[in-house]
Structures are given as C-alpha cells and as structure tokens.
Design a protein around this motif. Structure first.
Motif, PDB file in Angstrom:
ATOM      1  N   THR A 316      77.458  44.071  13.175  1.00 37.40           N
ATOM      2  CA  THR A 316      76.356  44.950  13.577  1.00 37.40           C
ATOM      3  C   THR A 316      75.114  44.707  12.723  1.00 37.40           C
ATOM      4  O   THR A 316      73.991  44.735  13.223  1.00 37.40           O
ATOM      5  CB  THR A 316      76.786  46.425  13.482  1.00 37.40           C
ATOM      6  OG1 THR A 316      78.066  46.557  14.102  1.00 37.40           O
ATOM      7  CG2 THR A 316      75.799  47.335  14.175  1.00 37.40           C
ATOM      8  N   GLU A 319      73.358  41.753  13.947  1.00 38.83           N
ATOM      9  CA  GLU A 319      72.634  42.099  15.186  1.00 38.83           C
ATOM     10  C   GLU A 319      71.356  42.877  14.895  1.00 38.83           C
ATOM     11  O   GLU A 319      70.322  42.649  15.501  1.00 38.83           O
ATOM     12  CB  GLU A 319      73.522  42.962  16.089  1.00 38.83           C
ATOM     13  CG  GLU A 319      74.444  42.171  16.967  1.00 38.83           C
ATOM     14  CD  GLU A 319      75.072  43.051  18.043  1.00 38.83           C
ATOM     15  OE1 GLU A 319      74.876  44.288  18.006  1.00 38.83           O
ATOM     16  OE2 GLU A 319      75.756  42.501  18.904  1.00 38.83           O
ATOM     17  N   LEU A 320      71.471  43.821  13.955  1.00 38.64           N
ATOM     18  CA  LEU A 320      70.308  44.617  13.564  1.00 38.64           C
ATOM     19  C   LEU A 320      69.205  43.701  13.053  1.00 38.64           C
ATOM     20  O   LEU A 320      68.034  43.840  13.440  1.00 38.64           O
ATOM     21  CB  LEU A 320      70.734  45.612  12.461  1.00 38.64           C
ATOM     22  CG  LEU A 320      69.627  46.300  11.668  1.00 38.64           C
ATOM     23  CD1 LEU A 320      68.820  47.240  12.559  1.00 38.64           C
ATOM     24  CD2 LEU A 320      70.210  47.090  10.481  1.00 38.64           C
ATOM     25  N   ASP A 321      69.572  42.736  12.216  1.00 39.41           N
ATOM     26  CA  ASP A 321      68.538  41.868  11.656  1.00 39.41           C
ATOM     27  C   ASP A 321      67.936  40.952  12.723  1.00 39.41           C
ATOM     28  O   ASP A 321      66.733  40.666  12.683  1.00 39.41           O
ATOM     29  CB  ASP A 321      69.074  41.048  10.476  1.00 39.41           C
ATOM     30  CG  ASP A 321      67.939  40.572   9.602  1.00 39.41           C
ATOM     31  OD1 ASP A 321      67.303  41.427   8.948  1.00 39.41           O
ATOM     32  OD2 ASP A 321      67.630  39.361   9.607  1.00 39.41           O
ATOM     33  N   ALA A 323      67.544  41.796  15.809  1.00 42.45           N
ATOM     34  CA  ALA A 323      66.628  42.675  16.560  1.00 42.45           C
ATOM     35  C   ALA A 323      65.319  42.855  15.794  1.00 42.45           C
ATOM     36  O   ALA A 323      64.231  42.841  16.378  1.00 42.45           O
ATOM     37  CB  ALA A 323      67.299  44.021  16.805  1.00 42.45           C
ATOM     38  N   GLU A 326      63.264  39.684  16.086  1.00 44.93           N
ATOM     39  CA  GLU A 326      62.686  39.529  17.427  1.00 44.93           C
ATOM     40  C   GLU A 326      61.618  40.583  17.705  1.00 44.93           C
ATOM     41  O   GLU A 326      61.044  40.602  18.793  1.00 44.93           O
ATOM     42  CB  GLU A 326      63.797  39.624  18.485  1.00 44.93           C
ATOM     43  CG  GLU A 326      64.747  38.431  18.471  1.00 44.93           C
ATOM     44  CD  GLU A 326      66.078  38.748  19.159  1.00 44.93           C
ATOM     45  OE1 GLU A 326      66.149  39.743  19.910  1.00 44.93           O
ATOM     46  OE2 GLU A 326      67.047  37.996  18.919  1.00 44.93           O
ATOM     47  N   ARG A 328      62.019  43.765  18.197  1.00 47.11           N
ATOM     48  CA  ARG A 328      62.428  44.759  19.184  1.00 47.11           C
ATOM     49  C   ARG A 328      62.062  46.160  18.719  1.00 47.11           C
ATOM     50  O   ARG A 328      62.161  46.481  17.527  1.00 47.11           O
ATOM     51  CB  ARG A 328      63.941  44.687  19.405  1.00 47.11           C
ATOM     52  CG  ARG A 328      64.295  43.975  20.707  1.00 47.11           C
ATOM     53  CD  ARG A 328      65.760  44.139  21.023  1.00 47.11           C
ATOM     54  NE  ARG A 328      66.550  43.055  20.461  1.00 47.11           N
ATOM     55  CZ  ARG A 328      67.863  43.126  20.292  1.00 47.11           C
ATOM     56  NH1 ARG A 328      68.520  44.240  20.582  1.00 47.11           N
ATOM     57  NH2 ARG A 328      68.504  42.091  19.797  1.00 47.11           N
ATOM     58  N   THR A 331      65.509  50.743  18.630  1.00 49.71           N
ATOM     59  CA  THR A 331      66.881  50.380  18.973  1.00 49.71           C
ATOM     60  C   THR A 331      67.824  51.050  17.976  1.00 49.71           C
ATOM     61  O   THR A 331      67.479  51.219  16.803  1.00 49.71           O
ATOM     62  CB  THR A 331      67.080  48.843  18.903  1.00 49.71           C
ATOM     63  OG1 THR A 331      65.894  48.223  19.367  1.00 49.71           O
ATOM     64  CG2 THR A 331      68.256  48.402  19.731  1.00 49.71           C
ATOM     65  N   PHE A 333      71.865  51.210  16.333  1.00 56.13           N
ATOM     66  CA  PHE A 333      73.111  50.464  16.127  1.00 56.13           C
ATOM     67  C   PHE A 333      74.118  51.380  15.450  1.00 56.13           C
ATOM     68  O   PHE A 333      73.803  52.011  14.438  1.00 56.13           O
ATOM     69  CB  PHE A 333      72.863  49.245  15.237  1.00 56.13           C
ATOM     70  CG  PHE A 333      71.924  48.245  15.835  1.00 56.13           C
ATOM     71  CD1 PHE A 333      72.404  47.176  16.575  1.00 56.13           C
ATOM     72  CD2 PHE A 333      70.552  48.376  15.654  1.00 56.13           C
ATOM     73  CE1 PHE A 333      71.537  46.255  17.136  1.00 56.13           C
ATOM     74  CE2 PHE A 333      69.670  47.457  16.209  1.00 56.13           C
ATOM     75  CZ  PHE A 333      70.163  46.391  16.946  1.00 56.13           C
ATOM     76  N   LEU A 343      66.192  51.243  14.368  1.00 56.89           N
ATOM     77  CA  LEU A 343      65.108  50.286  14.164  1.00 56.89           C
ATOM     78  C   LEU A 343      63.875  50.773  14.915  1.00 56.89           C
ATOM     79  O   LEU A 343      63.955  51.106  16.099  1.00 56.89           O
ATOM     80  CB  LEU A 343      65.554  48.915  14.703  1.00 56.89           C
ATOM     81  CG  LEU A 343      64.516  47.804  14.803  1.00 56.89           C
ATOM     82  CD1 LEU A 343      63.994  47.432  13.419  1.00 56.89           C
ATOM     83  CD2 LEU A 343      65.135  46.582  15.474  1.00 56.89           C
TER      84      LEU A 343
END
Lengths: 374, 374
Positions: A316, A319-321, A323, A326, A328, A331, A333, A343
């Motif tokens: 996770t 994935e957070l990093d 995002a 990118e 985003r 969001t 998590f 985020l």
C-alpha cells in the motif's frame, strides 16, 4: 569444579569467543562499563552459555548480573528447567528470580496464538524484572543461527529493507541487548562442555508447530547446504542493514527538522500530516521510510508482525507513493492496523481510524496467530 | 485455430494479465512504442507465453518481434524443442533463428560448470542476435516465481542490498528486458491453455543438480506454505530495491561530481583513487555503495557471482570502512577478483593486482561452478 574457569584458564578458542563478545559489547553495542543487566535464562544451551560468558567477562566489564527464568507452564518439565536454572545461577552467584506464567490461559483470554502469548509475556516480565533490579538492560541469548533464522522469517513475511536485516543487537526503546548475535551456536555448546556445565534441552524447540522452528529445521539446513558460510553472509547483511537504518533515521531527522510533520487529532484519534514541502524534497526511497515512520508512530509498533500485515503495508505504501508521484488528487489508502493514508494536494495525512483497544480486539479475533502486540 | 485470439477475444483474466504486462512495459520499464525486440525462446511454458503476450500486445505497442532459440545440446530432446519453437514462431509470424551450442565442450574448455557455461553462451548469442536484427532489447521470460527464486538465491549467496532485491526488469547496459517479472507462472500456463497453445517441458528444470532448481523445488515450496502470498511480498521487496538502487546511484553521481575519483594505472593495471574529501563527506552506508561501484568498474562485473565471492567482498568492504572510520593508517585489504583496497590517510585506492585473463583462469580453476564471467 566449583566455579567457572577465568578467561586465562579457557582454551584459546573459547577465550577468543569471549573476547569477541566483549568487543561486540564495547564497539558494536557501545556498552559502557559498569552496567546492571538482567539475563533472560531458560536452562537451554544458548542462554546458559550467555550467563557463563557474561560471568567470565563481568570483572573486565564491571557488570552486575541478575537473571530471570520463566516457567511458561507449557511443558511438563518446565518447572524443573526453571529450578535447574536457579540452582545454576546460585552456583555462579547470580541472583535469579523465577516466575510462573499461564501462557495457555493468556492465549485463550486474548485470542492469541501460543507463540505470540509466550513472547508477549516473556518480554513484559523481563522488563518488570529490569525495573525491579534498576538494571540498564535485559540481555537475550540470540546467536548467529537465530539471526539467520530471523532474516529468513522476515523475508517469508514480506518485510522491507532495512528491517529485513534482522533483529536489533541493542534496542534502547525496549532496553534489550543481544551480545551473542555474531557468535556461532556450536561455539556456545563447546564452551559449556569445556566448562563442565550441562544444560536442559527444550523439546518444544524441535516442534514443527511453530513457524520459526519449521524454518530452523527445514529451510535453513537446505540453505546451509548450498552455502556453508550462510551465517557469515547473514551477519554482513545485518551490518549493512544497521548502517542503512542509521542512514535513513539521520536523513529523516534532518528532513523533519527543516519541514516538520504536524501531529493532529481527528475525532479524538491521533493523526499525522506530512506537508507537501516535506514530501516534495525527498527521493521516493526516503519517502517510503518516512511513511513507515509515521505509521509506526501512530500505532506504536515495536514487535513482530504477521506476513499479511507487513506485506499489505509495504504494498500500500508503494501504491501511495506512486499516486503522489503521478500527482493524483484526493485518494485514500487503507493500511493494516486501522490506519488510513489520505493523499491531497501533494500532502499525506495518516489517520488512525480506530482506537488501539478496538484494534487489538480486532486483531485478536483475526485468524492469524501473530497479531500485533500493542 | 490458425492464429492467437486478440485482446478482446481473451477471457477477462487473461486480458487483464496482458494489460498488466503492457502497463509494466510502459510504466515500470519506461519502454517507448515501436521497439524491435529479440525474444529468448526455449519452447517451455514461460517463454512460449511471453511470445504469445507480446504478439497480442504488438499492435498496441507497435512492436517488431524476432526470436532466437538455442539448442544447448545437453538433452536428447533439445533439438526437437528448438525445432518446435521455430514452428511455433512461424505460426505466429515471428522470424526465429536457431543456434546450436556445445555447452559441455565450452564448460570443459573453460573449466566452468554447466550452469555457468550455459548462461554465458545464452546471453552472448542473444546479444549477437540482437545486434544482427538491429533490435533494441533481448526479452526474457522470467516471471514472479523466478523473481522469488532469485531473491532467495541471492540471500543464500550473501548478496547485499539493494542487489538482494533481485534481477533487473530493464538492464540498459546488457540490453535486457524482463516484462513478466510481476506475472504469476500459473497465469502464463492458463493463457496458453486458453489459446490452445502447447509447450515443451524441459526435464532439466526438475533436476536437483542445479542450485537454482534445488531452491525452486525444496526451499520455495516450504516458504510458500508459510506465506501463500510470498511472491507478492518479494515483488514489493523488488520495488523497494529498485527505488534504493536509484537513490544510491543518484547520490553517488552527485558526490562524484563534487569530488571525482581518479582513474589511474598501477603497473599497467587499472586503479581508482577515492580521495579523502569524497569519502569524508559520505555516510558509511553511501561509502559502502561507492566501494562496490569502484570494484565493479575495475572488474566489469555484470553477471552472477558465487556465494564465496560476494560474501568475502561484503565482509571485506565492511572491514575496510571500519578501518577508515577508526582512522587506521596504511592498511591493505584483499578482495575477490584480484582487487586490492589500500587505505592511506583517509583515502582509498582500489588496485587490480592481476589481469582479467589471469583472473578468469584462476576462477575457472576454482572448485565452484559459478565463477565470474568476465
């Protein structure tokens, strides 16, 4: 024989081992002279040798030694082992307390596995004894073989780096020392034989009911057959991990000094805001360690974790990093341990979404045996 | 069926897998559209599925595909496998070259083990084919299971971090791609079954004569029993390792830009001087990576190493750094591969003490099967 040989009367091999432990204490652990130490003794070869080595080194290091032996009540011979340990300590002149604990009852009451309940109780009582004796540290008999086992266990559980490198040799937060971490188990047994000291075999060490034992008896022998110097490689990996852990701690402390995170409260539960300026200035490798530091602060995790937890968390956070990179927006998590990462506009807020008590109960009701000890 | 289904005709599971490989290529490998690729095909399930997936993705990624299949001459059915692969490629419309190599002869001539001789030849011929086809990369079929195996192999060999995290997914120096590194092997077989494509089983994959196979068939199943999501944890570890590798490369490039090392020559052999100002400004964690970078430059190591070599090197570099920290004068350290580290006045000079040719011969005469490929 009515006492242990001193350093000069030992065989060169055993004397060298004792001196290597001394160097490990002085240089690797940066241990000052004159420490008061509580030894965790089981009657097994490893901790019995630990008591012998520290007893031999005590005049040189000006140690004051105490001991605690626990009767976990899990094996019929457990009480006899504890009594044997007390008699052995009396022979060495080390004051040794004995405590009986109902691990089975605790496991049932808390919904924990036996391994976890045992570990939890053991460390709690050792800490109690340390405080009672006004001692500086609790000392554990983990050796080089245990270190390899620990690395493998962490690898199997999906632990990241540098935690993958294995258990700490000196843990100031938990007041623990492991001075035998570079010592070969066979050398410990050889010392005992040389000193005419016997020990008690713990039959549960051979039991394949515990993951740790299964790795010890099935996987590690296979790896050692591939590389007989496996433990030496693991020791080098451990050193590199210690070095990296220090590196990341130093780097994050500097980054947080320049751009602090903000401790907040969300609905009465603690939260941490990592501001945009803090995150933007860091390489992803540093950010991943920062996220972990934040999560640990929120859940106060010190002890072992199940594979599912640490893997889900690593996955996770990656994935957070991604995002964040990118760009985003807005969001969320979900992380294990009741933590949520939010985020927003390049900042990340870690929020505890449930209380510790509730979280523990949830973990206890789970199907895994190694839930988090709060 | 006279062609593969396209992406829309595939089952949702298989289509998702192909799209995950596409994302891996575009984002993880940062692969531009319009690449010319040489696929390394053996007729086994993994590389056959690789050909299918890239064939399915080729209109979307504008790929131009070529293939090479090698007959290692080690198994009676090897030639049939290679012919089968050519026929399969003809069916897909992928030009496929076939080469026969005498691995046994090469191993005998060079004093290498079969595994090493095979690896050496394979990569050399693939690179030859890549140049002949003016292709951008050679593509290999390593999947998530191979990645876990590789991490374990590296752990057993005493590899440090971040190299412990496993093989590269994109290696620009060696022009290699591994787009299936996050794909489960079972998903590859399922795709083949779905597409009605058969494959050849390589009996030597089951042989326990090779360390890699012994880990695959004995150790990994035990670890997967402990943690069924083992490969997912390994994939997260791999991502962290990639991230850390990038971090250390960036940091060292900056440090070297500020205080360059000096390439020298000692008795006609290359040497590298790491000046005091360069070393003094770095944390030990960074210095250890710098030493490794210097050693790699001197011996041009790209390929696998035996456990003894990488362990001895890790151990010695840790000792070298301890000596530097303690301010020891004039000390020399022998590293594997004929490299000597000379510490003097806070600077370190790495010197190659023998020629590459001589070093290779020495390695070939050693008792290990996995000596360094120059």
């Amino acid at each position: 024989m009515n006492s242990l040989p001193d350093l000069r009367s030992l065989s060169p091999v055993s004397a060298r081992m004792c001196l290597a432990v001394e160097r490990f204490c002085l240089h690797r652990l940066a241990l000052p002279h004159g420490m008061r130490l509580v030894l965790a003794l089981s009657g097994g070869a490893d901790s019995t040798a630990l008591a012998c080595i520290l007893h031999i080194l005590s005049p040189r290091l000006e140690l004051e030694l105490f001991a605690l032996t626990l009767d976990h009540g899990l094996r019929p011979e457990a009480e006899a082992d504890a009594r044997w340990t007390q008699a052995f300590c009396a022979w060495l002149g080390i004051p040794c307390a004995r405590r009986r604990v109902d691990v089975t009852g605790l496991a049932a009451a808390k919904g924990w596995g036996l391994e976890e309940a045992g570990r939890h109780t053991r460390y709690a009582l050792l800490e109690e004894e340390r405080r009672a004796q006004k001692a500086n540290f609790v000392v554990l008999g983990h050796h080089a073989g245990d270190l390899s086992e620990d690395v493998l266990l962490r690898l199997a559980r999906g632990t990241g780096w540098p935690a993958l490198g294995g258990m700490a040799a000196r843990d100031d937060a938990r007041r623990l020392l492991r001075p035998l971490l570079f010592t070969k188990p066979q050398d410990l047994r050889d010392l005992l034989t040389e000193c005419g000291v016997s020990w008690r075999e713990d039959a549960s060490n051979a039991s394949l009911n515990f993951m740790r034992n299964r790795l010890r008896h099935t996987v590690l022998p296979l790896l050692r057959r591939e590389n007989p110097a496996l433990d030496r490689g693991m020791a080098a990996l451990w050193q590199l991990a210690q070095c990296d852990a220090d590196y990341w701690e130093t780097l994050l402390a500097e980054a947080l000094a320049a751009h602090p995170w903000h401790e907040e409260s969300q609905d009465g539960l603690p939260a941490l805001l990592l501001p945009r300026e803090l995150l933007a200035g860091l390489h992803p490798a540093a950010r991943l360690r920062l996220y972990l530091k934040a999560v640990r602060l929120l859940v106060r995790q010190n002890t072992g974790q199940t594979g599912e937890r640490s893997q889900a968390r690593a996955h996770t956070l990656l994935e957070l990093d991604a995002a964040l990179r990118e760009g985003r927006g807005n969001t969320r998590f979900q992380l294990p341990g009741g933590i949520e990462a939010r985020l927003k506009s390049g900042a990340v807020r870690f929020v505890r979404t449930m209380g510790l008590e509730k979280r523990t109960v949830t973990a206890a009701r789970g199907q895994t045996s190694g839930g988090q000890t709060p």
